[in-house]
Scaffold this active site. Sequence first.
Site, PDB file in Angstrom:
ATOM      1  N   HIS A 193       4.346   6.030  74.837  1.00  0.00           N
ATOM      2  CA  HIS A 193       3.656   4.971  73.014  1.00  0.00           C
ATOM      3  C   HIS A 193       3.960   3.776  73.081  1.00  0.00           C
ATOM      4  O   HIS A 193       4.138   2.431  73.979  1.00  0.00           O
ATOM      5  CB  HIS A 193       5.678   5.731  72.538  1.00  0.00           C
ATOM      6  CG  HIS A 193       5.282   4.921  71.463  1.00  0.00           C
ATOM      7  ND1 HIS A 193       6.396   3.548  70.836  1.00  0.00           N
ATOM      8  CD2 HIS A 193       4.621   5.148  70.669  1.00  0.00           C
ATOM      9  CE1 HIS A 193       5.929   3.023  69.866  1.00  0.00           C
ATOM     10  NE2 HIS A 193       5.827   3.963  69.481  1.00  0.00           N
ATOM     11  N   HIS A 214       1.265  -4.446  68.666  1.00  0.00           N
ATOM     12  CA  HIS A 214       2.129  -3.347  67.269  1.00  0.00           C
ATOM     13  C   HIS A 214       3.575  -5.382  67.523  1.00  0.00           C
ATOM     14  O   HIS A 214       3.821  -6.289  68.168  1.00  0.00           O
ATOM     15  CB  HIS A 214       2.919  -3.127  69.086  1.00  0.00           C
ATOM     16  CG  HIS A 214       4.613  -2.405  68.427  1.00  0.00           C
ATOM     17  ND1 HIS A 214       5.657  -2.584  69.087  1.00  0.00           N
ATOM     18  CD2 HIS A 214       4.544  -2.191  68.051  1.00  0.00           C
ATOM     19  CE1 HIS A 214       6.601  -1.389  69.322  1.00  0.00           C
ATOM     20  NE2 HIS A 214       6.041  -1.163  67.251  1.00  0.00           N
TER      21      HIS A 214
END
Length: 373
Positions: free
Chosen positions: A77, A154
């Site tokens: 992930h 992110h």
Amino acid sequence: MRAWQDEEKKLKDRNSVRKGRSSRHLRTPYDVLEQLLMEGPLQTSVHVCHENGRWMSKLPEKLWDIPLYNLSLPGSHDTMTYCLDKNSAVSGNESKLVEILNKFMPCIVRPIIMKWSITQVLTVTEQLEAGVRYLDFRIAHKANDPSMNLYFVHMVYTTVVVQDILWEVLKWLETHPQEVVILACRNFDGLNKKLHCHLIACIKEIFQCKLCPRNVVPTLRTMWQHGYQVIVSYEEDVEVEKHCELWPAIPYWWGNRTSTHALIQYLERMKRMGRPEKFFVAGINLTENLRYILLHPFGSLKDMTLRSLPCLKIWVRQQYPGAQKECINIIAGDFIGNDDFVRDVIELNTKINPPLDCHSKAAGTNNISFSAL
């Protein structure tokens, strides 16, 4: 315990060198504060099982004619967060409050952002060598950047550009000709039509005949016969329709939970609703929220993840790959080098007992039975 701590120290030193700053040379108060905030109380080892680097090529022949979306595949992930740039701007997708706080209190806010944004510590090559076959690429273009450079993101952007990582994946594939990798291209923060064209052109130029068209049933036997090694999932329907080398977005079961129990409940509920027909991901990654961060001011996503692993390990080992309603396909997690996550996901394939006539075109997709481990 001492050995674990020694391995962790080696990993931290290596990552510090990658980022151009050794922890032994803290030059500013910002660096000192960042070091204190980033260090958490929980220590663990990170190891790469190199035996998993060629696990697909070692699967028994009885599994070669089963579509990859009916096998069990390990994934990571937010694959690229091991190289987030602590000096980059905050992503435009984040809230204005985060941007304002980061602007006026960077020495406090930035370390907090970093320790809750990093989900992996192994490089992309190390993840592939560890056995990961699904890479979660969150791609973005920096605001006000006149160049065509694309980064991973992110919360903040990476130090590396997308094109360099694609070449790195190709280099690994060339030395592992029977391994197949799924690249999930997602997010696309700041990408316009021109940048999408640029990205797709790069993908085609780099992987060329290794790209598997979406009209192919991707069994290992078929992939090996045609030299296909890359399946590209692209989260932009308009672009997918234009290019046969692109696959539709792969559904990701994201629990958005802070507790392991709640996450497992979510995943079980999704299973009862029935799996998608083709590729899909069950995400075993926990997700923090503002309340959780405030209650754990000295915590990190790493601490949160590692504490959940024992329970999640039990859940993973109970799963079955296959085409049936409650079967799984890709299982993706954070900090995949810790514990035995990758090995456990790969070993789920030993539960598959395909019918004897699986070499026929229709075999293996609707009649897979299971045998106990």
